[in-house]
Design a protein around this motif. Structure first.
Motif, PDB file in Angstrom:
ATOM      1  N   LEU A  92     -10.617 -12.983  14.793  1.00 52.20           N
ATOM      2  CA  LEU A  92      -9.196 -12.902  15.101  1.00 52.20           C
ATOM      3  C   LEU A  92      -8.766 -14.013  16.052  1.00 52.20           C
ATOM      4  O   LEU A  92      -7.711 -14.630  15.870  1.00 52.20           O
ATOM      5  N   GLY A  93      -9.603 -14.301  17.060  1.00 54.92           N
ATOM      6  CA  GLY A  93      -9.270 -15.363  17.994  1.00 54.92           C
ATOM      7  C   GLY A  93      -9.177 -16.725  17.320  1.00 54.92           C
ATOM      8  O   GLY A  93      -8.252 -17.509  17.577  1.00 54.92           O
ATOM      9  N   MET A  94     -10.124 -17.032  16.429  1.00 48.79           N
ATOM     10  CA  MET A  94     -10.099 -18.316  15.737  1.00 48.79           C
ATOM     11  C   MET A  94      -8.960 -18.391  14.732  1.00 48.79           C
ATOM     12  O   MET A  94      -8.360 -19.453  14.538  1.00 48.79           O
ATOM     13  N   LEU A  95      -8.646 -17.257  14.097  1.00 46.54           N
ATOM     14  CA  LEU A  95      -7.501 -17.243  13.186  1.00 46.54           C
ATOM     15  C   LEU A  95      -6.213 -17.536  13.941  1.00 46.54           C
ATOM     16  O   LEU A  95      -5.375 -18.332  13.481  1.00 46.54           O
ATOM     17  N   PHE A  96      -6.042 -16.927  15.104  1.00 42.73           N
ATOM     18  CA  PHE A  96      -4.853 -17.175  15.913  1.00 42.73           C
ATOM     19  C   PHE A  96      -4.797 -18.627  16.394  1.00 42.73           C
ATOM     20  O   PHE A  96      -3.728 -19.242  16.396  1.00 42.73           O
ATOM     21  N   GLN A  97      -5.947 -19.173  16.812  1.00 41.52           N
ATOM     22  CA  GLN A  97      -5.974 -20.563  17.273  1.00 41.52           C
ATOM     23  C   GLN A  97      -5.585 -21.509  16.139  1.00 41.52           C
ATOM     24  O   GLN A  97      -4.827 -22.474  16.346  1.00 41.52           O
ATOM     25  N   GLY A  98      -6.093 -21.242  14.931  1.00 41.31           N
ATOM     26  CA  GLY A  98      -5.701 -22.060  13.786  1.00 41.31           C
ATOM     27  C   GLY A  98      -4.220 -21.960  13.502  1.00 41.31           C
ATOM     28  O   GLY A  98      -3.559 -22.965  13.203  1.00 41.31           O
ATOM     29  N   ALA A  99      -3.659 -20.752  13.615  1.00 47.59           N
ATOM     30  CA  ALA A  99      -2.228 -20.561  13.375  1.00 47.59           C
ATOM     31  C   ALA A  99      -1.388 -21.290  14.418  1.00 47.59           C
ATOM     32  O   ALA A  99      -0.346 -21.882  14.099  1.00 47.59           O
ATOM     33  N   VAL A 100      -1.846 -21.287  15.678  1.00 48.60           N
ATOM     34  CA  VAL A 100      -1.129 -22.001  16.738  1.00 48.60           C
ATOM     35  C   VAL A 100      -1.115 -23.506  16.463  1.00 48.60           C
ATOM     36  O   VAL A 100      -0.078 -24.172  16.620  1.00 48.60           O
ATOM     37  N   THR A 101      -2.249 -24.049  16.038  1.00 46.72           N
ATOM     38  CA  THR A 101      -2.316 -25.482  15.745  1.00 46.72           C
ATOM     39  C   THR A 101      -1.379 -25.862  14.607  1.00 46.72           C
ATOM     40  O   THR A 101      -0.639 -26.849  14.691  1.00 46.72           O
ATOM     41  N   VAL A 102      -1.383 -25.061  13.538  1.00 44.42           N
ATOM     42  CA  VAL A 102      -0.500 -25.352  12.407  1.00 44.42           C
ATOM     43  C   VAL A 102       0.960 -25.217  12.810  1.00 44.42           C
ATOM     44  O   VAL A 102       1.820 -26.013  12.394  1.00 44.42           O
ATOM     45  N   THR A 103       1.278 -24.220  13.629  1.00 47.27           N
ATOM     46  CA  THR A 103       2.650 -24.054  14.105  1.00 47.27           C
ATOM     47  C   THR A 103       3.117 -25.290  14.860  1.00 47.27           C
ATOM     48  O   THR A 103       4.246 -25.774  14.667  1.00 47.27           O
ATOM     49  N   SER A 104       2.251 -25.835  15.714  1.00 49.04           N
ATOM     50  CA  SER A 104       2.597 -27.041  16.461  1.00 49.04           C
ATOM     51  C   SER A 104       2.832 -28.228  15.525  1.00 49.04           C
ATOM     52  O   SER A 104       3.781 -29.005  15.712  1.00 49.04           O
ATOM     53  N   LEU A 105       1.989 -28.363  14.510  1.00 48.91           N
ATOM     54  CA  LEU A 105       2.155 -29.460  13.563  1.00 48.91           C
ATOM     55  C   LEU A 105       3.458 -29.340  12.780  1.00 48.91           C
ATOM     56  O   LEU A 105       4.166 -30.333  12.595  1.00 48.91           O
ATOM     57  N   VAL A 106       3.772 -28.133  12.342  1.00 50.30           N
ATOM     58  CA  VAL A 106       4.993 -27.937  11.556  1.00 50.30           C
ATOM     59  C   VAL A 106       6.228 -28.211  12.408  1.00 50.30           C
ATOM     60  O   VAL A 106       7.213 -28.780  11.926  1.00 50.30           O
ATOM     61  N   GLU A 107       6.180 -27.818  13.681  1.00 51.01           N
ATOM     62  CA  GLU A 107       7.318 -28.061  14.560  1.00 51.01           C
ATOM     63  C   GLU A 107       7.529 -29.548  14.820  1.00 51.01           C
ATOM     64  O   GLU A 107       8.628 -29.975  15.177  1.00 51.01           O
TER      65      GLU A 107
END
Length: 223
Positions: A104-119
Protein backbone atom coordinates in the motif's frame (compact mmCIF):
# COMPACT_ATOMS: atom_id res chain seq x y z
CA UNK A 1 -33.55 -14.97 25.96
CA UNK A 2 -30.79 -14.88 23.37
CA UNK A 3 -28.11 -17.54 23.78
CA UNK A 4 -24.66 -16.11 24.66
CA UNK A 5 -23.05 -17.60 21.56
CA UNK A 6 -25.63 -16.18 19.17
CA UNK A 7 -24.47 -12.60 19.71
CA UNK A 8 -20.85 -13.56 19.10
CA UNK A 9 -21.81 -15.47 15.95
CA UNK A 10 -23.82 -12.51 14.66
CA UNK A 11 -20.95 -10.12 15.37
CA UNK A 12 -18.47 -12.40 13.60
CA UNK A 13 -20.74 -12.65 10.59
CA UNK A 14 -20.94 -8.86 10.44
CA UNK A 15 -17.13 -8.76 10.59
CA UNK A 16 -16.88 -11.28 7.76
CA UNK A 17 -19.33 -9.25 5.74
CA UNK A 18 -17.30 -6.08 6.42
CA UNK A 19 -14.13 -7.81 5.22
CA UNK A 20 -15.89 -9.05 2.11
CA UNK A 21 -17.34 -5.65 1.26
CA UNK A 22 -13.97 -3.94 1.83
CA UNK A 23 -12.19 -6.51 -0.34
CA UNK A 24 -14.77 -6.16 -3.09
CA UNK A 25 -14.42 -2.37 -3.05
CA UNK A 26 -10.64 -2.63 -3.15
CA UNK A 27 -10.68 -5.12 -6.00
CA UNK A 28 -13.11 -3.13 -8.13
CA UNK A 29 -11.44 0.24 -7.50
CA UNK A 30 -7.87 -0.94 -8.07
CA UNK A 31 -8.75 -2.94 -11.19
CA UNK A 32 -10.45 0.16 -12.59
CA UNK A 33 -7.53 2.44 -11.62
CA UNK A 34 -4.83 0.18 -13.05
CA UNK A 35 -6.78 -0.47 -16.25
CA UNK A 36 -7.42 3.24 -16.84
CA UNK A 37 -3.77 4.06 -16.17
CA UNK A 38 -2.54 1.38 -18.57
CA UNK A 39 -4.89 2.58 -21.30
CA UNK A 40 -3.92 6.21 -20.78
CA UNK A 41 -0.12 5.82 -20.88
CA UNK A 42 0.37 2.74 -23.06
CA UNK A 43 2.86 3.52 -25.80
CA UNK A 44 2.38 7.27 -25.45
CA UNK A 45 5.15 9.84 -25.65
CA UNK A 46 5.05 13.02 -23.59
CA UNK A 47 4.10 15.08 -26.65
CA UNK A 48 1.13 12.83 -27.41
CA UNK A 49 -0.04 12.93 -23.81
CA UNK A 50 0.21 16.74 -23.70
CA UNK A 51 -1.91 16.98 -26.83
CA UNK A 52 -4.66 14.65 -25.58
CA UNK A 53 -6.67 16.09 -22.66
CA UNK A 54 -8.85 12.97 -22.54
CA UNK A 55 -5.88 10.82 -21.57
CA UNK A 56 -4.89 13.32 -18.90
CA UNK A 57 -8.43 13.18 -17.52
CA UNK A 58 -8.31 9.39 -17.53
CA UNK A 59 -5.06 9.44 -15.54
CA UNK A 60 -6.48 11.90 -13.00
CA UNK A 61 -9.61 9.77 -12.59
CA UNK A 62 -7.49 6.68 -11.97
CA UNK A 63 -5.36 8.53 -9.42
CA UNK A 64 -8.47 9.72 -7.57
CA UNK A 65 -9.57 6.09 -7.13
CA UNK A 66 -6.29 4.98 -5.52
CA UNK A 67 -6.83 6.52 -2.03
CA UNK A 68 -10.27 4.94 -1.73
CA UNK A 69 -8.87 1.59 -2.82
CA UNK A 70 -6.19 1.98 -0.15
CA UNK A 71 -8.76 2.72 2.57
CA UNK A 72 -10.75 -0.36 1.60
CA UNK A 73 -7.56 -2.47 1.58
CA UNK A 74 -6.63 -1.33 5.10
CA UNK A 75 -10.11 -2.21 6.33
CA UNK A 76 -9.85 -5.59 4.61
CA UNK A 77 -6.55 -6.34 6.36
CA UNK A 78 -7.88 -5.31 9.76
CA UNK A 79 -11.08 -7.31 9.60
CA UNK A 80 -9.34 -10.43 8.25
CA UNK A 81 -6.88 -10.30 11.18
CA UNK A 82 -9.81 -9.98 13.58
CA UNK A 83 -11.45 -12.99 11.96
CA UNK A 84 -8.38 -15.15 12.52
CA UNK A 85 -8.53 -14.55 16.25
CA UNK A 86 -7.09 -17.38 18.33
CA UNK A 87 -6.10 -19.44 15.30
CA UNK A 88 -3.85 -16.67 14.00
CA UNK A 89 -0.36 -17.86 13.10
CA UNK A 90 2.10 -15.18 14.22
CA UNK A 91 4.59 -15.88 11.45
CA UNK A 92 2.12 -15.67 8.59
CA UNK A 93 0.22 -12.87 10.30
CA UNK A 94 3.38 -10.75 10.45
CA UNK A 95 4.19 -11.44 6.80
CA UNK A 96 0.56 -10.80 5.87
CA UNK A 97 0.44 -7.44 7.64
CA UNK A 98 3.92 -6.29 6.64
CA UNK A 99 3.59 -7.14 2.96
CA UNK A 100 0.14 -5.57 2.78
CA UNK A 101 1.32 -2.30 4.31
CA UNK A 102 4.43 -2.20 2.14
CA UNK A 103 2.34 -2.80 -0.97
CA UNK A 104 0.00 0.00 0.00
CA UNK A 105 2.82 2.41 0.82
CA UNK A 106 4.56 1.84 -2.51
CA UNK A 107 1.28 2.09 -4.40
CA UNK A 108 0.60 5.45 -2.77
CA UNK A 109 4.15 6.67 -3.48
CA UNK A 110 3.74 5.73 -7.14
CA UNK A 111 0.41 7.55 -7.28
CA UNK A 112 1.97 10.67 -5.73
CA UNK A 113 4.76 10.68 -8.32
CA UNK A 114 2.33 10.33 -11.22
CA UNK A 115 0.10 13.05 -9.76
CA UNK A 116 3.08 15.42 -9.67
CA UNK A 117 3.98 14.60 -13.28
CA UNK A 118 0.43 15.13 -14.52
CA UNK A 119 0.18 18.47 -12.72
CA UNK A 120 3.35 19.59 -14.52
CA UNK A 121 2.09 18.69 -18.00
CA UNK A 122 0.32 21.98 -18.82
CA UNK A 123 2.75 24.62 -20.04
CA UNK A 124 6.49 24.17 -20.33
CA UNK A 125 7.29 23.00 -16.79
CA UNK A 126 7.77 19.33 -17.69
CA UNK A 127 10.49 18.26 -20.09
CA UNK A 128 11.05 14.84 -21.58
CA UNK A 129 13.87 13.99 -19.17
CA UNK A 130 11.76 14.59 -16.06
CA UNK A 131 8.88 12.64 -17.59
CA UNK A 132 11.14 9.68 -18.45
CA UNK A 133 12.66 9.64 -14.98
CA UNK A 134 9.30 9.93 -13.20
CA UNK A 135 7.63 7.31 -15.34
CA UNK A 136 10.55 4.90 -14.95
CA UNK A 137 10.66 5.38 -11.18
CA UNK A 138 6.92 4.81 -10.88
CA UNK A 139 7.01 1.71 -13.07
CA UNK A 140 9.82 0.22 -10.98
CA UNK A 141 8.12 1.08 -7.70
CA UNK A 142 4.69 -0.28 -8.64
CA UNK A 143 5.41 -2.96 -11.22
CA UNK A 144 8.47 -4.50 -9.54
CA UNK A 145 8.49 -3.80 -5.82
CA UNK A 146 4.81 -3.28 -4.99
CA UNK A 147 3.75 -6.28 -7.03
CA UNK A 148 6.35 -8.48 -5.31
CA UNK A 149 4.86 -7.43 -1.99
CA UNK A 150 1.43 -8.19 -3.40
CA UNK A 151 2.69 -11.67 -4.27
CA UNK A 152 3.96 -12.21 -0.71
CA UNK A 153 0.64 -10.94 0.65
CA UNK A 154 -1.25 -13.36 -1.60
CA UNK A 155 0.97 -16.28 -0.53
CA UNK A 156 0.49 -15.57 3.18
CA UNK A 157 -3.27 -15.06 2.90
CA UNK A 158 -3.62 -18.21 0.82
CA UNK A 159 -1.65 -20.25 3.35
CA UNK A 160 -3.71 -18.98 6.29
CA UNK A 161 -6.96 -19.53 4.38
CA UNK A 162 -5.90 -23.07 3.55
CA UNK A 163 -4.98 -23.87 7.15
CA UNK A 164 -8.16 -22.42 8.63
CA UNK A 165 -10.51 -23.69 5.88
CA UNK A 166 -12.11 -20.24 5.88
CA UNK A 167 -12.93 -20.43 2.15
CA UNK A 168 -13.13 -23.21 -0.45
CA UNK A 169 -9.73 -24.79 -1.15
CA UNK A 170 -9.65 -23.67 -4.79
CA UNK A 171 -9.42 -20.02 -3.66
CA UNK A 172 -6.05 -20.32 -1.84
CA UNK A 173 -4.71 -22.63 -4.55
CA UNK A 174 -5.58 -20.03 -7.17
CA UNK A 175 -3.84 -17.50 -4.92
CA UNK A 176 -0.61 -19.49 -5.16
CA UNK A 177 -0.85 -19.33 -8.96
CA UNK A 178 -1.51 -15.58 -8.89
CA UNK A 179 1.46 -15.03 -6.56
CA UNK A 180 3.73 -16.98 -8.89
CA UNK A 181 2.67 -14.86 -11.87
CA UNK A 182 3.20 -11.65 -9.90
CA UNK A 183 6.65 -12.74 -8.80
CA UNK A 184 7.81 -13.79 -12.27
CA UNK A 185 6.19 -11.58 -14.90
CA UNK A 186 4.41 -8.61 -13.29
CA UNK A 187 7.39 -6.38 -13.98
CA UNK A 188 7.25 -6.99 -17.73
CA UNK A 189 3.62 -7.93 -18.37
CA UNK A 190 1.79 -4.88 -17.06
CA UNK A 191 -1.73 -6.24 -17.48
CA UNK A 192 -0.80 -9.20 -15.26
CA UNK A 193 -0.82 -6.75 -12.34
CA UNK A 194 -4.63 -6.76 -12.45
CA UNK A 195 -4.53 -10.35 -11.19
CA UNK A 196 -3.87 -9.20 -7.61
CA UNK A 197 -6.93 -6.99 -7.09
CA UNK A 198 -8.99 -9.48 -9.11
CA UNK A 199 -7.95 -12.30 -6.76
CA UNK A 200 -8.76 -10.20 -3.68
CA UNK A 201 -12.16 -9.62 -5.25
CA UNK A 202 -12.68 -13.38 -5.72
CA UNK A 203 -11.47 -14.06 -2.17
CA UNK A 204 -13.85 -11.46 -0.77
CA UNK A 205 -16.82 -12.93 -2.58
CA UNK A 206 -15.85 -16.36 -1.26
CA UNK A 207 -15.64 -14.94 2.29
CA UNK A 208 -19.09 -13.43 1.88
CA UNK A 209 -20.63 -16.66 0.63
CA UNK A 210 -18.86 -19.13 2.95
CA UNK A 211 -20.58 -19.75 6.33
CA UNK A 212 -18.56 -18.59 9.30
CA UNK A 213 -16.98 -21.20 11.53
CA UNK A 214 -17.13 -20.76 15.26
CA UNK A 215 -14.03 -19.75 17.15
CA UNK A 216 -12.34 -22.66 18.89
CA UNK A 217 -13.23 -22.97 22.55
CA UNK A 218 -10.53 -21.89 24.97
CA UNK A 219 -9.15 -24.69 27.19
CA UNK A 220 -10.20 -24.46 30.84
CA UNK A 221 -7.71 -22.65 33.04
CA UNK A 222 -6.31 -24.54 36.01
CA UNK A 223 -7.88 -23.49 39.29
Amino acid sequence: MTAPGSGVTARRWRSRRSAAVAGILFGVLLVAALAMMRVAVAGESLEQLEADPRRQTLIRTALNLVPFAGIAFLWFIGVVRDQLGEVEDRLFSTVFLGSGLLFLGMLFQGAVTVTSLVEMIPGERLDAGIWTFGRGATEALVSVYAMRMAAVFTLSVSTVALRTAAVPRWVPFSGYAVALVLLLVAGTQKWAQLLFPAWVLVLSIAILLTPARGRPAEPPRPG
